[in-house]
Design a protein around this motif. Structure first.
Motif, short mmCIF file in Angstrom:
data_model
loop_
_atom_site.label_atom_id
_atom_site.label_comp_id
_atom_site.label_asym_id
_atom_site.label_seq_id
_atom_site.Cartn_x
_atom_site.Cartn_y
_atom_site.Cartn_z
N ASP A 293 0.82 -1.21 0.00
CA ASP A 293 0.00 0.00 0.00
C ASP A 293 0.85 1.26 0.00
O ASP A 293 0.42 2.30 -0.43
N THR A 294 2.04 1.17 0.54
CA THR A 294 2.85 2.36 0.76
C THR A 294 4.02 2.48 -0.21
O THR A 294 4.87 3.34 -0.04
N LEU B 46 12.26 5.11 5.22
CA LEU B 46 11.70 6.44 5.44
C LEU B 46 12.69 7.55 5.06
O LEU B 46 12.30 8.54 4.45
N VAL B 47 13.95 7.38 5.38
CA VAL B 47 14.92 8.44 5.07
C VAL B 47 15.03 8.64 3.56
O VAL B 47 15.12 9.77 3.08
N GLN B 48 14.97 7.57 2.80
CA GLN B 48 15.02 7.70 1.33
C GLN B 48 13.76 8.40 0.81
O GLN B 48 13.84 9.29 -0.03
N ASN B 49 12.61 7.97 1.31
CA ASN B 49 11.35 8.56 0.86
C ASN B 49 11.25 10.04 1.23
O ASN B 49 10.80 10.86 0.43
N CYS B 50 11.68 10.37 2.43
CA CYS B 50 11.58 11.76 2.87
C CYS B 50 12.61 12.65 2.17
O CYS B 50 12.33 13.83 1.93
N PRO C 77 6.68 8.34 -6.28
CA PRO C 77 5.50 9.03 -5.76
C PRO C 77 4.90 8.36 -4.53
O PRO C 77 4.44 9.04 -3.63
N PHE C 78 4.92 7.04 -4.46
CA PHE C 78 4.32 6.37 -3.32
C PHE C 78 5.13 6.59 -2.05
O PHE C 78 4.58 6.84 -0.98
N GLY C 79 6.43 6.52 -2.18
CA GLY C 79 7.29 6.74 -1.02
C GLY C 79 7.19 8.17 -0.50
O GLY C 79 7.15 8.40 0.70
N MET C 80 7.12 9.12 -1.43
CA MET C 80 6.97 10.52 -1.01
C MET C 80 5.63 10.72 -0.32
O MET C 80 5.54 11.42 0.68
N ALA D 65 4.94 12.00 3.50
CA ALA D 65 4.05 13.14 3.77
C ALA D 65 2.91 12.72 4.69
O ALA D 65 2.59 13.42 5.66
N GLY D 66 2.31 11.58 4.41
CA GLY D 66 1.18 11.12 5.22
C GLY D 66 1.59 10.75 6.63
O GLY D 66 0.88 11.05 7.60
N LEU D 67 2.74 10.11 6.76
CA LEU D 67 3.22 9.73 8.09
C LEU D 67 3.50 10.96 8.93
O LEU D 67 3.07 11.05 10.08
N LEU D 68 4.21 11.93 8.37
CA LEU D 68 4.49 13.16 9.11
C LEU D 68 3.21 13.88 9.49
O LEU D 68 3.05 14.30 10.64
N HIS D 69 2.32 14.01 8.54
CA HIS D 69 1.06 14.70 8.82
C HIS D 69 0.28 13.96 9.91
O HIS D 69 -0.26 14.59 10.83
N GLY D 70 0.22 12.65 9.81
CA GLY D 70 -0.50 11.86 10.81
C GLY D 70 0.09 11.99 12.20
O GLY D 70 -0.64 12.15 13.18
#
Length: 131
Positions: free
Chosen positions: A20-21, A35-39, A61-64, A68-73
Motif C-alpha cells: 500500500d505504501t 523512510l529516510v530515502q522517501n523523505c 511518488p508512493f514513497g513521497m 508526507a502522510g506519516l508526518l502529517h498523521g
C-alpha cells in the motif's frame, strides 16, 4: 470532526501494508531505512518547481506520499492527543518538518532499523522541544 479525521489517519497507518505504501520488501517496511530515502525525495520535490517537480515525482511518488502522510498523521495525532510532546512553531512549514526528520535519521544511523512512526515522533520532539 477533527478527532474523527485523526482517527482515520491513524487507522490507515496502522493497517497499511508494504504494498500500500510503495515499499519494496517486507524487510524494510515501516523502518527508518526506507523512510529516510522517501523523505529525502519528498524534500527534494517540495523544493522544486515546474518540470523539476515532475521529474522528482516520477522517482518515487508512493514513497513521497508515505513520508508526507506519516508526518502529517504524527503531527496531527500529537497536537490533538498529546500537545505537550513537542511544540512546533506555527510558522513551521511541511518542508521544514520533512527536513527535521531527514536530518534526525541521517544523524542517527543506528536508529534506522526502528519503527518509522516512533522515529518521526522522536525527531520532532528533539527539534521542537516545549519551553
Amino acid at each position: 470532526m477533527k478527532r474523527a479525521g485523526v482517527f482515520l489517519i491513524l487507522l490507515f497507518l496502522a493497517t497499511a501494508q508494504p504494498s500500500d505504501t510503495g515499499q519494496t520488501s517486507q524487510d524494510t517496511a515501516g523502518t527508518g531505512t526506507e523512510l529516510v530515502q522517501n523523505c529525502r525525495r519528498y524534500f527534494e520535490f517540495l523544493g522544486r518547481t515546474g518540470a523539476g517537480r515532475e521529474e522528482a515525482i516520477e522517482r518515487g511518488p508512493f514513497g513521497m506520499g508515505y513520508c508526507a502522510g506519516l508526518l502529517h498523521g504524527v503531527v496531527e495525532m500529537v497536537e490533538t492527543l498529546m500537545p505537550d510532546r513537542f511544540c512546533r512553531p506555527p510558522q513551521a512549514t511541511a518542508a521544514q518538518a520533512v527536513w527535521v526528520v531527514v536530518q534526525y535519521l541521517e544523524n542517527n544511523p543506528l536508529a534506522l532499523p526502528e519503527n518509522d512512526t516512533e522515529l518521526v515522533l522522536r525527531a520532532l520532539e528533539n527539534t521542537y522541544r516545549c519551553p
